[in-house]
Write an enzyme that holds these catalytic residues in place. Structure first.
Site, PDB file in Angstrom:
ATOM      1  N   GLY A  46       0.832  -1.193   0.000  1.00  0.00           N
ATOM      2  CA  GLY A  46       0.000   0.000   0.000  1.00  0.00           C
ATOM      3  C   GLY A  46       0.865   1.241   0.000  1.00  0.00           C
ATOM      4  CD  GLN A  51       3.542   5.718   2.567  1.00  0.00           C
ATOM      5  OE1 GLN A  51       2.567   5.242   2.026  1.00  0.00           O
ATOM      6  NE2 GLN A  51       4.480   4.974   3.115  1.00  0.00           N
ATOM      7  CB  CYS A  91       5.282   2.013   7.418  1.00  0.00           C
ATOM      8  SG  CYS A  91       4.891   3.522   6.539  1.00  0.00           S
ATOM      9  CG  LEU A  92       6.779   0.860   1.374  1.00  0.00           C
ATOM     10  CD1 LEU A  92       6.249   1.198  -0.015  1.00  0.00           C
ATOM     11  CD2 LEU A  92       7.871  -0.184   1.294  1.00  0.00           C
ATOM     12  CG  HIS A 133      -0.534   1.426   7.229  1.00  0.00           C
ATOM     13  ND1 HIS A 133       0.360   0.895   8.126  1.00  0.00           N
ATOM     14  CD2 HIS A 133       0.196   2.251   6.426  1.00  0.00           C
ATOM     15  CE1 HIS A 133       1.573   1.375   7.880  1.00  0.00           C
ATOM     16  NE2 HIS A 133       1.506   2.198   6.850  1.00  0.00           N
ATOM     17  CD  GLU A 134      -0.971   2.590   2.724  1.00  0.00           C
ATOM     18  OE1 GLU A 134      -0.431   3.702   2.693  1.00  0.00           O
ATOM     19  OE2 GLU A 134      -0.356   1.541   2.989  1.00  0.00           O
ATOM     20  CG  HIS A 137       0.675   6.915   5.379  1.00  0.00           C
ATOM     21  ND1 HIS A 137       1.815   7.347   6.023  1.00  0.00           N
ATOM     22  CD2 HIS A 137       0.855   5.583   5.156  1.00  0.00           C
ATOM     23  CE1 HIS A 137       2.643   6.312   6.187  1.00  0.00           C
ATOM     24  NE2 HIS A 137       2.088   5.230   5.670  1.00  0.00           N
TER      25      HIS A 137
HETATM   26 ZN    ZN Z   1       2.823   3.304   5.684  1.00  0.00          ZN
END
Ligand code: ZN
Length: 170
Positions: A46, A51, A91-92, A133-134, A137
């Site tokens: 995701g 991000q 998480c990236l 989660h997204e 963000h």
């Molecule tokens: Zn993330």
């Protein structure tokens, strides 16, 4: 299409609250393509526009095993939450951490596609976790915010060692 640079914790730009998308134009379609390319290149499931330093409300998700079930949601809203589930998340934007977070088990989602058409569906399991989660963000929230202060300060130290800084020039 282009792979974009991902912001890393504790970069303050990850705290910017994204604004709703109003124009469903080719710029938006290009952004979504870039987001998928970036997510797949980084082996994520995701990605939120936040991000990659684009502060509008767009997320992309693919929780399939073969990375062939693209889902994008513009202006995503979680309108209902049911049940609780413990999820193990990474998480990236926080590559140095994996930890447990509590999420809703089942959610009702509303939003739009890249053409501005309304979409709504229910999701559970990994897909529901990923969407929560997204969407976090987009609100400037990271999964590490749910962790204890001690864990977070350890993370910040780790990030500092890796040379990741809290404040950066825009
Ligand atoms: Zn993330």
């Amino acid at each position: 299409m282009a792979k974009r640079k991902i912001l890393h914790y504790p970069d303050n730009r990850l705290r910017i609250v994204a604004t709703p998308v109003i124009n469903f134009n080719t710029e938006l379609s290009t952004l979504i393509k870039d987001m998928f390319e970036t997510m797949y290149a980084e082996r994520g499931i995701g990605l939120a526009a936040t991000q990659i330093n684009e502060h509008i409300r767009v997320i992309v998700v693919d929780v399939s095993e073969n990375a062939d079930e693209k889902l994008h949601i513009v202006n995503p809203e979680i309108v209902e939450k049911k049940g609780r589930i413990e999820s193990r998340e990474g998480c990236l934007s926080v590559p140095q951490a994996i930890d447990f977070v509590e999420r809703a088990e089942e959610i009702e989602v509303r939003g739009q596609d890249c053409n501005g058409r309304n979409i709504s569906f229910s999701a559970n399991g990994l897909l529901a976790i990923c969407i929560q989660h997204e969407v976090d963000h987009l609100d400037g929230k990271l999964f590490v915010d749910y962790l204890s202060g001690l864990k977070r300060s350890r993370l910040k130290k780790k990030a500092a060692k890796l040379g990741l800084k809290e404040s950066v020039a825009p």
